[in-house]
Design an enzyme around this catalytic site. Sequence first.
Site, PDB file in Angstrom:
ATOM      1  N   SER A 137       0.623  -1.138   0.415  1.00 30.01           N
ATOM      2  CA  SER A 137      -0.419   0.156   0.193  1.00 30.01           C
ATOM      3  C   SER A 137       0.849   1.715  -0.268  1.00 30.01           C
ATOM      4  CB  SER A 137      -1.091   0.235   1.103  1.00 30.01           C
ATOM      5  OG  SER A 137      -0.126  -0.259   2.746  1.00 30.01           O
ATOM      6  N   ILE A 145       3.412   4.387  -0.634  1.00 34.43           N
ATOM      7  CA  ILE A 145       4.102   4.652  -0.725  1.00 34.43           C
ATOM      8  C   ILE A 145       5.303   3.438  -1.640  1.00 34.43           C
ATOM      9  CG2 ILE A 145       6.872   6.056  -0.545  1.00 34.43           C
ATOM     10  CD1 ILE A 145       5.307   7.423   1.581  1.00 34.43           C
ATOM     11  N   SER A 172      12.494  10.608   6.967  1.00 35.97           N
ATOM     12  CA  SER A 172      11.717  11.713   7.475  1.00 35.97           C
ATOM     13  C   SER A 172      12.461  12.653   7.806  1.00 35.97           C
ATOM     14  CB  SER A 172      10.302  11.182   8.695  1.00 35.97           C
ATOM     15  OG  SER A 172      10.061  12.046   8.527  1.00 35.97           O
ATOM     16  N   TYR A 193       9.692   7.093  17.209  1.00 31.76           N
ATOM     17  CA  TYR A 193       9.354   7.529  15.895  1.00 31.76           C
ATOM     18  C   TYR A 193      10.200   8.413  15.050  1.00 31.76           C
ATOM     19  CZ  TYR A 193       7.528   8.344  10.910  1.00 31.76           C
ATOM     20  OH  TYR A 193       7.722   8.696   9.710  1.00 31.76           O
ATOM     21  N   LYS A 240      14.068   7.788  12.600  1.00 29.54           N
ATOM     22  CA  LYS A 240      14.061   8.057  11.262  1.00 29.54           C
ATOM     23  C   LYS A 240      15.640   8.615  11.268  1.00 29.54           C
ATOM     24  CE  LYS A 240      11.623   6.384   9.724  1.00 29.54           C
ATOM     25  NZ  LYS A 240      11.530   6.062   8.668  1.00 29.54           N
ATOM     26  N   SER A 288      -0.359   8.718   3.828  1.00 27.23           N
ATOM     27  CA  SER A 288      -0.837   7.627   3.638  1.00 27.23           C
ATOM     28  C   SER A 288      -1.040   7.324   4.747  1.00 27.23           C
ATOM     29  CB  SER A 288       0.527   7.071   3.118  1.00 27.23           C
ATOM     30  OG  SER A 288       1.353   7.457   5.414  1.00 27.23           O
TER      31      SER A 288
END
Length: 377
Positions: free
Chosen positions: A46, A48, A170, A197, A201, A232
């Site tokens: 799904s 990207i 990100s 998170y 990254k 997304s």
Amino acid sequence: MEALLLGAGLLLGVYVLVYYNLVKAPPCGGLANLRGRTAVVTGANSGIGKMTALELARRGARVVLACRCRERGEAAAFDLRQASGNNEVIFMALDLASLASVRAFATAFLNSEPRLDILIHNAGISSCGRTRKPFNLLLRVNHIGPFLLTQLLLPRLKTCVPSRVVVVSSAAHRRGHLDFTRLDRPVVGWQQELRAYADSKLANVLFARELATQLEGTGVTCYAAHPGPVNSELFLRHVPGWLRPLLRPLAWLVLRAPRGGAQTPLYCALQEGIEPLTGRYFANCRVEEVIPAARDDRAARRLWEASNRLAGLGPGEEAGTKEDTRPEDPGAPSSLGSPHPEGPTISEPYPRPQSSPDLSRFTRRIRVTAEPESHVS
């Protein structure tokens, strides 16, 4: 009435400026013909990842969708075969939260695929959901799993040079701070999840930087890619359920579609002449300067060593030092004539054609210079 029309016109004008300057992604160019090459895209069922895989398939590559859910992965492979007209799109099971699954995927892949030209680490999570693990699940899925997979597949990447590794990161890495004393502590609560998170990254950017150092002179290059603000599944993960219907229209207006988010990862995978920029961070299909913490070579090396331990890598597996055992004649490195055996983690309804890739365009070396730019996310 005139004032209302004027206000609406101004709002429309502002939106157009914002859309074309901050939202709309520049289209990816690069190699047009990937026939004879093989790419692995994680999390390609799904968003990207699916759009990235679609573009690779349209250019003729053999594309392996490495996904956790078999049902969704096989459905995505079917969709992409239909949309691209390329029957060389298959599903293989991979759960990045499980180191055993990563090893099983690598074993199945190396036993069945004679080539690996492009490895794109797209899969990732932004929260732990209701899952509770005795380790940092965000770091495991977003960094440790991809780190281990890269190490296990490096021998194959090295036999198919020039080859590339792309790590989807990100702009959230700017808020990251790696505490090596508690790197793998479990994450509880949404505030810890947001911090974890960002940390994962940052780990992506440092991993690409150190991997480039480790692979200098091998012909394997690597890049960290920021897809931009994308509408997304990750976007609404932390939003309360009652607020999501209100934010969805706004997300559609001001965030990129997954197709737009795929452009920078595709640029890093396909653009000719960016080899001198290996290890760098890209956004909007351009190299971008990162914060000091993301270009700290000592931290990158320390993260590499910690990742080796957390991934359970032995000395013979580090940095792809194991000898490659290819399922084909080593005297014919470009041959795709080996049969494709069935395996428990592979879904492939179509046989592979026999062909030899033309790597002449991919071996061009063009000196590239790029001015750093600011990026709003």
